[in-house]
Structures are given as structure tokens and as C-alpha cells.
Design an enzyme around this catalytic site. Structure first.
Site, PDB file in Angstrom:
ATOM      1  N   THR A  25       9.096  -2.854  -1.261  1.00  0.00           N
ATOM      2  CA  THR A  25       9.019  -1.411  -0.606  1.00  0.00           C
ATOM      3  C   THR A  25      10.432  -1.193   0.097  1.00  0.00           C
ATOM      4  O   THR A  25      10.696  -0.234   0.678  1.00  0.00           O
ATOM      5  CB  THR A  25       8.013  -1.115   0.016  1.00  0.00           C
ATOM      6  OG1 THR A  25       8.080  -2.159   1.266  1.00  0.00           O
ATOM      7  CG2 THR A  25       6.739  -1.186  -0.403  1.00  0.00           C
ATOM      8  N   ASP A  49       6.140   8.771  -4.622  1.00  0.00           N
ATOM      9  CA  ASP A  49       6.564  10.049  -5.009  1.00  0.00           C
ATOM     10  C   ASP A  49       8.273   9.863  -5.594  1.00  0.00           C
ATOM     11  O   ASP A  49       8.845  10.970  -5.930  1.00  0.00           O
ATOM     12  CB  ASP A  49       6.804  10.982  -3.646  1.00  0.00           C
ATOM     13  CG  ASP A  49       7.450  10.197  -2.507  1.00  0.00           C
ATOM     14  OD1 ASP A  49       7.253   8.956  -2.569  1.00  0.00           O
ATOM     15  OD2 ASP A  49       7.868  10.726  -1.510  1.00  0.00           O
ATOM     16  N   TYR A  73      14.274   1.301  -6.768  1.00  0.00           N
ATOM     17  CA  TYR A  73      12.918   1.369  -6.340  1.00  0.00           C
ATOM     18  C   TYR A  73      11.872   2.305  -7.036  1.00  0.00           C
ATOM     19  O   TYR A  73      11.037   1.799  -7.673  1.00  0.00           O
ATOM     20  CB  TYR A  73      12.974   1.585  -4.603  1.00  0.00           C
ATOM     21  CG  TYR A  73      11.209   1.905  -4.402  1.00  0.00           C
ATOM     22  CD1 TYR A  73      10.534   0.869  -4.214  1.00  0.00           C
ATOM     23  CD2 TYR A  73      10.985   3.272  -4.075  1.00  0.00           C
ATOM     24  CE1 TYR A  73       9.099   1.097  -3.666  1.00  0.00           C
ATOM     25  CE2 TYR A  73       9.689   3.459  -3.492  1.00  0.00           C
ATOM     26  CZ  TYR A  73       8.794   2.433  -3.458  1.00  0.00           C
ATOM     27  OH  TYR A  73       7.427   2.672  -3.044  1.00  0.00           O
ATOM     28  N   TRP A  94       6.039   8.975   1.864  1.00  0.00           N
ATOM     29  CA  TRP A  94       6.247   8.857   3.398  1.00  0.00           C
ATOM     30  C   TRP A  94       4.986   8.180   4.160  1.00  0.00           C
ATOM     31  O   TRP A  94       4.577   8.607   5.190  1.00  0.00           O
ATOM     32  CB  TRP A  94       6.188  10.179   4.068  1.00  0.00           C
ATOM     33  CG  TRP A  94       7.463  11.022   3.477  1.00  0.00           C
ATOM     34  CD1 TRP A  94       8.083  10.795   2.196  1.00  0.00           C
ATOM     35  CD2 TRP A  94       8.165  12.196   4.091  1.00  0.00           C
ATOM     36  NE1 TRP A  94       9.017  11.950   1.828  1.00  0.00           N
ATOM     37  CE2 TRP A  94       9.171  12.529   3.252  1.00  0.00           C
ATOM     38  CE3 TRP A  94       7.881  12.708   5.340  1.00  0.00           C
ATOM     39  CZ2 TRP A  94      10.147  13.545   3.456  1.00  0.00           C
ATOM     40  CZ3 TRP A  94       8.798  13.891   5.471  1.00  0.00           C
ATOM     41  CH2 TRP A  94       9.851  14.259   4.750  1.00  0.00           C
TER      42      TRP A  94
HETATM   43  N1  LIG Z   1       5.962   3.040   2.573  1.00  0.00           N
HETATM   44  C1  LIG Z   1       6.110   4.197   2.010  1.00  0.00           C
HETATM   45  O1  LIG Z   1       6.589   5.010   2.786  1.00  0.00           O
HETATM   46  C2  LIG Z   1       5.735   4.233   0.730  1.00  0.00           C
HETATM   47  C3  LIG Z   1       5.744   5.698   0.192  1.00  0.00           C
HETATM   48  C4  LIG Z   1       5.282   5.841  -1.108  1.00  0.00           C
HETATM   49  C5  LIG Z   1       4.540   4.650  -1.781  1.00  0.00           C
HETATM   50  N2  LIG Z   1       4.539   3.611  -1.180  1.00  0.00           N
HETATM   51  C6  LIG Z   1       3.671   2.540  -1.875  1.00  0.00           C
HETATM   52  O2  LIG Z   1       2.461   2.171  -1.173  1.00  0.00           O
HETATM   53  C7  LIG Z   1       2.138   0.919  -1.328  1.00  0.00           C
HETATM   54  C8  LIG Z   1       1.766   0.312  -0.100  1.00  0.00           C
HETATM   55  O3  LIG Z   1       2.857   0.458   0.882  1.00  0.00           O
HETATM   56  P1  LIG Z   1       3.134   0.124   2.155  1.00  0.00           P
HETATM   57  O4  LIG Z   1       3.806   0.852   3.170  1.00  0.00           O
HETATM   58  O5  LIG Z   1       1.607  -0.732   2.598  1.00  0.00           O
HETATM   59  O6  LIG Z   1       3.974  -1.247   1.973  1.00  0.00           O
HETATM   60  P2  LIG Z   1       4.585  -2.327   3.008  1.00  0.00           P
HETATM   61  O7  LIG Z   1       3.844  -2.319   4.288  1.00  0.00           O
HETATM   62  O8  LIG Z   1       5.960  -2.748   2.729  1.00  0.00           O
HETATM   63  O9  LIG Z   1       3.808  -3.746   2.433  1.00  0.00           O
HETATM   64  C9  LIG Z   1       3.962  -4.267   1.103  1.00  0.00           C
HETATM   65  C10 LIG Z   1       3.475  -5.490   0.924  1.00  0.00           C
HETATM   66  O10 LIG Z   1       3.574  -5.979  -0.193  1.00  0.00           O
HETATM   67  C11 LIG Z   1       3.884  -7.443   0.107  1.00  0.00           C
HETATM   68  N3  LIG Z   1       4.832  -8.055  -0.766  1.00  0.00           N
HETATM   69  C12 LIG Z   1       6.037  -7.943  -1.043  1.00  0.00           C
HETATM   70  N4  LIG Z   1       6.521  -8.990  -1.958  1.00  0.00           N
HETATM   71  C13 LIG Z   1       5.624  -9.585  -2.158  1.00  0.00           C
HETATM   72  C14 LIG Z   1       5.263 -10.410  -3.358  1.00  0.00           C
HETATM   73  N5  LIG Z   1       6.202 -11.292  -3.836  1.00  0.00           N
HETATM   74  N6  LIG Z   1       4.076 -10.938  -3.541  1.00  0.00           N
HETATM   75  C15 LIG Z   1       3.062 -10.656  -2.822  1.00  0.00           C
HETATM   76  N7  LIG Z   1       3.211  -9.683  -1.992  1.00  0.00           N
HETATM   77  C16 LIG Z   1       4.367  -9.128  -1.731  1.00  0.00           C
HETATM   78  C17 LIG Z   1       4.422  -7.486   1.492  1.00  0.00           C
HETATM   79  O11 LIG Z   1       4.363  -8.853   2.107  1.00  0.00           O
HETATM   80  P3  LIG Z   1       5.155  -9.422   3.184  1.00  0.00           P
HETATM   81  O12 LIG Z   1       4.779  -8.372   4.187  1.00  0.00           O
HETATM   82  O13 LIG Z   1       4.843 -10.712   3.397  1.00  0.00           O
HETATM   83  O14 LIG Z   1       6.475  -9.133   2.952  1.00  0.00           O
HETATM   84  C18 LIG Z   1       3.665  -6.368   2.027  1.00  0.00           C
HETATM   85  O15 LIG Z   1       2.840  -6.943   2.778  1.00  0.00           O
HETATM   86  C19 LIG Z   1       3.236   0.332  -2.156  1.00  0.00           C
HETATM   87  O16 LIG Z   1       2.923   0.362  -3.594  1.00  0.00           O
HETATM   88  C20 LIG Z   1       4.303   1.253  -2.136  1.00  0.00           C
HETATM   89  O17 LIG Z   1       5.320   1.193  -3.330  1.00  0.00           O
HETATM   90  C21 LIG Z   1       4.938   3.337  -0.108  1.00  0.00           C
END
Ligand SMILES: NC(=O)c1ccc[n+]([C@@H]2O[C@H](COP(=O)([O-])OP(=O)(O)OC[C@H]3O[C@@H](n4cnc5c(N)ncnc54)[C@H](OP(=O)(O)O)[C@@H]3O)[C@@H](O)[C@H]2O)c1
Length: 299
Positions: free
Chosen positions: A70, A110, A133, A159
Site C-alpha cells: 500500500t 480508487d 500502485y 482514502w
Molecule cells: N490505505 C488506503 O488509503 C487505501 C485506499 C484504497 C484502497 N486500499 C486497499 O484497502 C486494502 C486494505 O488497506 P489497509 O489500509 O488496511 O492497508 P495497510 O494498513 O497498509 O495493511 C496492508 C497489510 O498488508 C500486509 N502485507 C504487506 N506485504 C505483505 C506480504 N508480502 N505478505 C502478506 N501481507 C503483506 C501488511 O503487513 P505488514 O503490516 O506486516 O507490513 C499490512 O498488514 C488494501 O487492499 C489496499 O490496497 C487502501
């Protein structure tokens, strides 16, 4: 039902865990469902062999993929790793889910849109990511759809913030202690998503017949909180709720260059998820208020 949730240390993974652990209707003791939460240490999505090995020994009815690469700016330098986690691992998960006859619920972004539209995006609008990304997340969506035309579901969100980890809210509160005033972009428009709200929706969806019944066509749904704001307005509200009298200046994107380009408008229409799953979506201000109260209690 055995339900796997990946990304247990991330914002969304932790928000799902919190509901599962506190809601007695869903919680493990009362319900026929067993939730298994895994992090990188249990299932490393950057390694094809780690994924194969994990699923050789574990079988599930539902897989909820909250894990992702992310770090939007860093992805410009780590395109291969971002592609492995956001695309190739999703492809492998889809293949495994299909073989195990498991349902797959995956989270996308998004950032699959270029942000040039002047209207909120529907699920079928033109896809044209403008950074690494976004491109890797789109490749993940497409691979999933190709391998699982049935029995999967993708939620595009935007977001995301929460009381956990690093996000816009925690960054603002940290910078508010370090600096006298802040410049925040006011020409990028979107809708914040409180991870706890999205977690609740995911748990509602996986209980719903339209997800659970056999042979459901794979669908994409948009989800965020309600409301249309800029990052500047978001920052102002965070400081207001934190009761910090702080100067937040609006600036243009071109005054704040970042390694990854950001889409200008990522508002998304949410009629589809509201209608199909009969869900109610909170306004961004009330959800931000909830999150800020939790953050204050933690202090
Ligand atoms: N954050 C945003 O603003 C946003 C916006 C739009 C969509 N999204 C989507 O929403 C979903 C959830 O996002 P979030 O905000 O919860 O993200 P996040 O807080 O960054 O969490 C992502 C998780 O993925 C894990 N991860 C990373 N590399 C990995 C690997 N090699 N193997 C297994 N796990 C791994 C990370 O582990 P570690 O903690 O150990 O690094 C983290 O716990 C994602 O699909 C993201 O693309 C997020």
C-alpha cells in the site's frame, strides 16, 4: 465456515478482528464460523512458494484478502514487489480459492481510475491508473476476474484511515505536534473511508446470500463513506475534532510533488453496493468523529 483474513496487522485486517472479537453474534464462541487471521509472518504474499505451502496445509470456505502493498510512493521504486503482492499473489489466491471451492473477497482501490472525470466513478467506468500502485492493483483485479468469473467479489475503496497504523489522520496529528502550520492539497477530491465501517460492511456481505450462494457471478463494488471533500478539508476537520487550533493552508498539487502521481478526483458512486446488500453508509464527518473519540481514549 472457515474464514481466512489476510493482512491481520493492517488497518482493515485489525478493524475486522476488532468486530469479530467484540460482536457476540459473529464471535468465535457463538457462531458456526471460525475466523483465521494471518499476517506476513504466516502467509507471505511476496513469495509464491509461501502461498502454495500455506494453502497445501489449510483449506477455507471464504478468503478475505486485506493484505496489499500500500505504499503508493515507494511502489514507484519497488514496482516488482508491488506487482508480486498486488497482482501475482492475487492471481495465485484466486486460483487456490477456485480449487478449494472457496469464495474470495478482495479489496481494490480508487487509484484504478485516472481522476480526470468530473463525475463520481461507477464500477464500469474507464480504468486508467496513473501510478505503479494503481496499475498493480488493477492487474490484480483483472487476474482475479479471469480466474474466478464466479464466486468472488471486489470492493474498491478510497482514502482509508483508522485508529491503527499510519494513515492521513495519524500523520496530521503527528505533524500538528511538530510544526506551526501545514500546507495540504485542496485540488484532489475524494471520500474518506473509516476502516471500521468497511470492516462492518465486509462482515455483512459475507453473511449475505448474494455472496454466499453457489455460483454467484463475480462483481465489483465501490465503497467509501458519504461526502465529497479535499485533503485540505479533511485535515481541517481532523484538527477541529482534536481541538487543536492550527493553521492549515490550501495548496495545489503542483506545489506538493510526490514520486507517484495522484488522481485529481476519485469520488465513487456507491448505489450498487447500497442496493444489492441493503447497507447504510455513514457520512465521513460522523465516522471521523468516531475514530477521533477512540484515538482520544487511547491517549
Ligand atoms: N490505505 C488506503 O488509503 C487505501 C485506499 C484504497 C484502497 N486500499 C486497499 O484497502 C486494502 C486494505 O488497506 P489497509 O489500509 O488496511 O492497508 P495497510 O494498513 O497498509 O495493511 C496492508 C497489510 O498488508 C500486509 N502485507 C504487506 N506485504 C505483505 C506480504 N508480502 N505478505 C502478506 N501481507 C503483506 C501488511 O503487513 P505488514 O503490516 O506486516 O507490513 C499490512 O498488514 C488494501 O487492499 C489496499 O490496497 C487502501
Amino acid at each position: 465456515m472457515r474464514i481466512l483474513v489476510t493482512g491481520k496487522n493492517g488497518q482493515l485486517g485489525r478493524s475486522i478482528q476488532k468486530i469479530v472479537n467484540t460482536d457476540t453474534k459473529i464471535g468465535n464462541n457463538q457462531s458456526p464460523n471460525e475466523y483465521i487471521f494471518v499476517g506476513k509472518e504466516d502467509l507471505d504474499l511476496s513469495s509464491e512458494s509461501s502461498i502454495s505451502h500455506y494453502f497445501n496445509n489449510n483449506k477455507f470456505d471464504i478468503i478475505i484478502n486485506c493484505a496489499a502493498y500500500t505504499q503508493v510512493d515507494r511502489a514507484e521504486q519497488e514496482a516488482e514487489l508491488a506487482n508480486q503482492i498486488n497482482h501475482l499473489a492475487v492471481k495465485q489466491l484466486a486460483s487456490i480459492a477456485s480449487n478449494q471451492r472457496a469464495k474470495l473477497l478482495h479489496i481494490s482501490t480508487d487509484y484504478v481510475f485516472d481522476g480526470e472525470s468530473n463525475k463520481p466513478y461507477t464500477e464500469t467506468d474507464t480504468l486508467n491508473p496513473i501510478n505503479v500502485y494503481g496499475r498493480t492493483k488493477l492487474a490484480g483485479e483483472k487476474a482475479l476476474q479471469a480466474l474466478m468469473p464466479m464466486n468472488a467479489l471486489i470492493i474498491r475503496t478510497s482514502w482509508v484511515y483508522s485508529e491503527y497504523g499510519n494513515n492521513f489522520v495519524s500523520t496530521m496529528l503527528r505533524l500538528g505536534k511538530e510544526r506551526d502550520e501545514l500546507n495540504i492539497v485542496s485540488d484532489q477530491i475524494g471520500s474518506p473511508t473509516y476502516a471500521a465501517d468497511l470492516a462492518g460492511v465486509i462482515l455483512e456481505i459475507i453473511r449475505h446470500n448474494k455472496f454466499r450462494d453457489v455460483a454467484q457471478t463475480t462483481q465489483i463494488y465501490n465503497y467509501s463513506n458519504e461526502g465529497e471533500i479535499s485533503w485540505h478539508e479533511f485535515a481541517k476537520e481532523i484538527f477541529k475534532l482534536a481541538e487543536i487550533d492550527y493553521k492549515v493552508n490550501p495548496i495545489a498539487t503542483k506545489q506538493y510533488p510526490t514520486p507517484a502521481k495522484r488522481p485529481r478526483n476519485t469520488l465513487m458512486k456507491k448505489d450498487k453496493i447500497i442496493t444489492v446488500f441493503n447497507i447504510k453508509i455513514s457520512n465521513w464527518k460522523s465516522s471521523l468523529n468516531t475514530c477521533m473519540k477512540i484515538l482520544k481514549e487511547k491517549q
